[in-house]
Motif scaffolding. Structure first.
Motif: not given
Length: 257
Positions: A167-190
């Protein structure tokens, strides 16, 4: 999941029965319902109850009233003792329409232990007096359940599962998007579509969920705050108060009574 095999105290003619269920960590009793009202409480460990698409995390300082007929499942994240009181509806003055959190002060704790230990040996009049006092001590408190459901979208779900693990992982949605292959906007919408919560709110809820067993186990606010990703104890306490409705000390500290 398993079928409960309790130690049961159920005196003939009594209005309240008491049952003890030892729980292993990660063990759950599957979805079920009772014909009686239930007060679910863990004198040892931390209890979790799921009902009405909500999850209650219950340290020994609080219990959950579950009205008769309410489908629910019960479990624990670590070894615990579930002590349940069952109240015959026709002899119970409480008619709360849904689950309610109630504090367990010292007097209520001792009365429950008394009924669990001596209930089958008490004279009927003495048992009835004890049962009435138990009912008199049940007063609901307004707290909010902490929800952090997993999203259905597979990429957002990968993010959610990684955050559950850390839970302490502080990555932003943009950084997570790079890790999982999706844009930050796509993840936010999901996250909004699948959980009903914006990502930031969802992560806060997840951190509070992760913090509850740690606090119940005796972790200090400062240590737990760091463990779940907060930079300061005050920020964590503020988030807990907003998310749950009371500060950690009020929720987890044993109450006098």
């Amino acid at each position: 999941m398993r079928t409960p095999a309790p130690r049961l105290v159920s005196p003939p003619g009594g209005a309240v029965a008491v049952a003890d269920f030892p729980l292993d960590g990660g063990e759950w009793f599957g979805r079920h319902r009772h014909g009686a009202h239930q007060l679910a409480w863990a004198p040892e460990g931390v209890l979790a109850v799921r009902a009405h698409a909500r999850t209650w995390v219950l340290p020994p300082s609080v219990a959950l009233w579950i009205p008769a007929g309410t489908p629910h499942s019960t479990g624990a994240t670590a070894p615990a003792l579930l002590r349940s009181l069952y109240f015959r509806p026709e002899r119970c003055p409480i008619a709360w329409p849904g689950p309610r959190v109630v504090p367990v002060p010292a007097l209520l704790r001792e009365l429950i232990a008394h009924l669990a230990r001596e209930g089958n040996r008490l004279p009927a009049a003495a048992r009835e007096r004890a049962e009435h006092v138990v009912l008199d001590l049940l007063h609901p408190v307004e707290v909010t359940t902490v929800r952090a459901p997993l999203p259905r979208d597979p990429r957002a779900r990968r993010v959610a599962e990684a955050l559950r693990a850390d839970p302490a992982d502080g990555r932003t949605l943009a950084q997570w998007g790079t890790a999982v292959g999706a844009s930050a906007r796509t993840l936010a919408r999901a996250f909004v579509t699948d959980t009903g919560l914006p990502f930031g709110r969802w992560r806060t809820q997840l951190r509070l969920q992760a913090a509850m067993p740690l606090l119940a186990a005796g972790g200090t606010v400062s240590a737990v705050a760091r463990r779940v990703g907060y930079g300061s104890p005050s920020a964590f306490v503020a988030a807990f108060r907003r998310g749950v409705g009371v500060p950690p000390g009020a929720y987890f500290a044993p109450r006098a009574g």
